[in-house]
Enzyme design. Structure first.
Site, PDB file in Angstrom:
ATOM      1  CE1 TYR A 154      -3.473   2.637   0.721  1.00  0.00           C
ATOM      2  CE2 TYR A 154      -1.667   3.476   2.432  1.00  0.00           C
ATOM      3  CZ  TYR A 154      -3.178   3.190   1.244  1.00  0.00           C
ATOM      4  OH  TYR A 154      -3.332   5.020   1.478  1.00  0.00           O
ATOM      5  CB  CYS A 206     -11.508  15.432   6.208  1.00  0.00           C
ATOM      6  SG  CYS A 206     -11.345  13.873   7.448  1.00  0.00           S
ATOM      7  CB  THR A 244      -7.738  15.081  -2.974  1.00  0.00           C
ATOM      8  OG1 THR A 244      -7.145  14.311  -2.316  1.00  0.00           O
ATOM      9  CG2 THR A 244      -7.376  14.890  -4.687  1.00  0.00           C
TER      10      THR A 244
HETATM   11  C1  SPV Z   1      -2.701  10.326   3.403  1.00  0.00           C
HETATM   12  O1  SPV Z   1      -3.899   9.139   3.822  1.00  0.00           O
HETATM   13  O2  SPV Z   1      -2.928  11.442   3.585  1.00  0.00           O
HETATM   14  C2  SPV Z   1      -2.535  10.509   1.721  1.00  0.00           C
HETATM   15  C3  SPV Z   1      -2.224   8.923   1.395  1.00  0.00           C
HETATM   16  O3  SPV Z   1      -1.946  10.849   0.845  1.00  0.00           O
HETATM   17  S1  SPV Z   1      -1.331   7.639   2.302  1.00  0.00           S
HETATM   18  O4  SPV Z   1      -0.340   7.792   1.417  1.00  0.00           O
HETATM   19  O5  SPV Z   1      -2.082   6.316   2.745  1.00  0.00           O
HETATM   20  O6  SPV Z   1      -0.962   9.042   3.233  1.00  0.00           O
END
Ligand code: SPV
Ligand code: MN
Length: 623
Positions: free
Chosen positions: A220, A273, A276
């Site tokens: 992930y 939240c 994006t």
């Molecule tokens: C977040 O969860 O804040 C993200 C995705 O931008 S991650 O790469 O999982 O952190």
């Protein structure tokens, strides 16, 4: 067979960098890949990563040109690799040093021993790629270089979409050891597509002293990609020991209609939240959606750069109505990696996409059909709630023209928000910089699927950055407060809350209403709007919002809605202050101004209750 051939060795040697060679040697010896390939900035090398990801099955092609699908490991709805693993992400703390209570830590020696043992032979039978990137625009005072070793071509391919190529930049280092480095291995793989087998041995250990992160037994992106959340932690350490900021911020260009100007804003929201989707609001331009470096600039402003050049965004609820810009980007040909969505006949589907759900397909659990349950009899949704997409910003029609500007963009304002059902109004402006820092430091949010663990629990999320703040919170806040004081033109700070609900649990705002809050905030930085001064900050006038809702959303914004949304919920706010106080009491060296602001807030809320003799106070009474 030799592990690294002459051609690849030459590519490494051409960098003239002892430290690079030392790291590569050391980790080849430890991880024991069957082959090592060095990737430069050339088209062919980058294409090689893309191709290999498909050849080894980490990605598969979808119908639309450039689209691929990747799946992360899954055993059950509660044991999977579909989100950041907070529990097994730890900061290595050298012997005798302070362990900040808000983050996971482990004694450095003990942690290194544990993870190096797990990494021994972790790349056996795998090809390892050596990659070079630049965190931030090229030739920029802001930027930091990064070396990545990984045996995952999905990781290598994702980093091409998300980060600027850096092989040539490494050459310019002239042998300096000033760079971060990241060693990643997905570990032993099982199945088709190949996914990490030993999730119980998943570890992500952050070595601040070395400027490196070791990550093993995961795929992930939030766990595996060195340059994303792993580099964020290293940069937070570096900037807080210098005099600049590393923040979990988007950077947005706000273009109010008919005003012929652009003002740049940053914003921090915990995962899932609306961060994006704020950065991708219709009519505006995006510089970045996740991580920014900020420096005081010689024009008096703070300038910010996006350390990335792509988006790894949550796909849930992206549909033509609520997120038209993202939906369009995801349904047209361009290089895009979908992860953990449902694929039916070559088309990706996700939760909340506005289409009817296919009865069967392939998802993160393998062959899927409606009603499928995991080994614990829990229903498996067609797509994971933390399913994602990865795209390049520069290919989007709303990419900001300053995306790659080496001087970054001047910041007029900062937004802070969380998932808060009943306390903060949809938008307010802080009373001053110190109060703004207090607002950021006191973000609370109900947990989501972006991290492993229970959803819907209210947690404190300072600057939406808590998971990544690897110095003490007191030091972090002091750096932030001091930073603002150095600026001639200090950004205005705004709190937003997109998740307010009524007593029946219904959301009080539409998803696109945030456009009006953002345009109002931009207007405040330009003195376009008057506001109501209240103890918790400046609130918008109803008359201004009414016009904005009509103009931008063609919506009739009712006075009763305004009163319901913007009334000051004194009891709830006082309860929140108590929670914030007890969290920060556990910390050391919290700046006095933080406590003064907290106590002032408490006093003025109690005064409000006494003056009006009611719990919820309409902004009309305060005008
Ligand atoms: C977040 O969860 O804040 C993200 C995705 O931008 S991650 O790469 O999982 O952190
Ligand atoms: Mn993020």
């Amino acid at each position: 067979m030799e592990i690294i051939n002459q051609e690849n060795l030459d590519k490494l040697k051409a960098l003239n960098n002892e430290k690079v060679l030392k790291i590569v040697n050391e980790f080849i010896d430890l991880c024991k890949p069957s082959k090592v390939t060095v990737i430069t900035d050339s088209k062919e090398d980058i294409e090689y990563c893309r191709r290999r990801a498909i050849e080894i099955g980490e990605e598969a092609k979808l119908d639309i040109d450039g689209h691929t699908i990747h799946f992360d490991g899954f055993f059950s709805m509660s044991n999977h690799d579909q989100a950041r693993d907070k529990k097994n992400t730890k900061v290595l703390i050298p012997n005798g040093q302070y362990h900040p209570p808000a983050i996971n830590t482990i004694e450095r020696e003990e942690g290194l021993k544990e993870i190096l043992e797990i990494m021994n032979g972790c790349m056996e039978g795998h090809e390892c790629v050596v990659r070079f990137f630049c965190l931030g625009p090229k030739n920029s005072e802001f930027s930091i270089l990064a070396l990545q070793l990984t045996d995952s071509f999905y990781v290598a391919h994702s980093e091409d979409l998300l980060y600027r190529a850096g092989y040539k930049e490494f050459k310019k280092l002239s042998g300096s050891d000033e760079f971060f480095y990241f060693i990643h291995s997905s570990g032993e793989l099982i199945g088709d597509p190949p996914v990490t087998k030993n999730l119980d041995k998943r570890r992500i250990y952050v070595d601040l002293q070395e400027g490196c992160v070791l990550s093993v037994n995961n795929q992930y992106a939030g766990n595996s990609l060195g340059l994303k959340k792993l580099a964020l932690r290293l940069a937070i350490y570096k900037s807080n020991n210098e005099d600049w900021l590393t923040e979990h911020y988007f950077i947005l260009g706000v273009h109010p209609e008919g005003k012929n100007r652009v003002s740049y804003f940053c914003g921090a929201f915990p995962s899932a939240c609306g961060k994006t989707s704020t950065a991708m609001l219709p009519g505006q331009t995006i510089v970045g959606d996740d991580i920014a470096y900020l420096r005081a600039w010689n024009d008096g402003y703070v300038h910010a750069v996006n350390i990335e050049r792509g988006i790894f965004g949550i796909i849930k609820d992206v549909n033509p109505k609520d997120d038209p810009v993202i939906f369009e980007a995801l349904t047209t040909p361009r290089e895009t990696i979908f992860s953990n969505v449902l694929v039916a006949e070559g088309t990706p589907y996700w939760i909340g996409d506005g289409r009817s759900i296919p009865v069967k397909g392939i998802n993160f659990s393998g062959d899927w059909n409606i009603g499928k349950e995991d080994i614990n009899k829990k229903e498996i949704p067609h797509a994971h709630p933390n399913a994602r997409y990865t795209i390049r910003i520069e290919e989007l029609s709303n990419a900001d023209e300053n995306l790659h500007n080496s001087e970054g963009v001047p910041i007029s304002g900062i937004f802070y928000g969380g998932r808060d059902s009943n306390t903060m109004p949809p938008v307010l402006e802080s009373l001053n910089w110190e109060h703004g820092v207090f607002i950021g430091a006191s973000i609370e949010s109900e947990t989501t699927s972006a991290t492993l663990g229970a959803e819907g629990v209210r947690v404190q999320q300072p600057m939406a950055n808590l998971d990544f703040i690897v110095v003490s919170l007191g030091k972090y806040l002091k750096n932030h407060l001091d930073f603002g004081k150095k600026l001639n033109i200090c950004p205005k700070v705004f709190a937003t809350n997109y998740f307010l609900r009524n007593k029946e649990g219904k959301y009080l705002n539409g998803i696109l209403d945030k456009l009006c809050w953002i345009i109002w905030a931009e207007g405040r930085t330009q003195d376009d709007y008057k506001a109501i001064e209240t103890p918790i900050g400046y609130l918008p006038l109803y008359s201004d919002l009414k016009i904005l809702f009509k103009q931008y959303l063609n919506k009739d914004y009712k006075e009763t809605d305004y009163i319901e949304q913007f009334s000051i919920r004194t009891t709830k706010l006082l309860e929140k202050l108590d929670r914030i106080e007890s969290m920060y009491k556990k910390e050391i060296n919290v700046p006095q101004i933080f406590w003064d602001t907290l106590n002032d807030q408490r006093k003025s809320l109690i005064n409000l209750i006494n003056t009006y003799d009611m719990e919820e106070i309409s902004p009309f009474l305060l005008k």
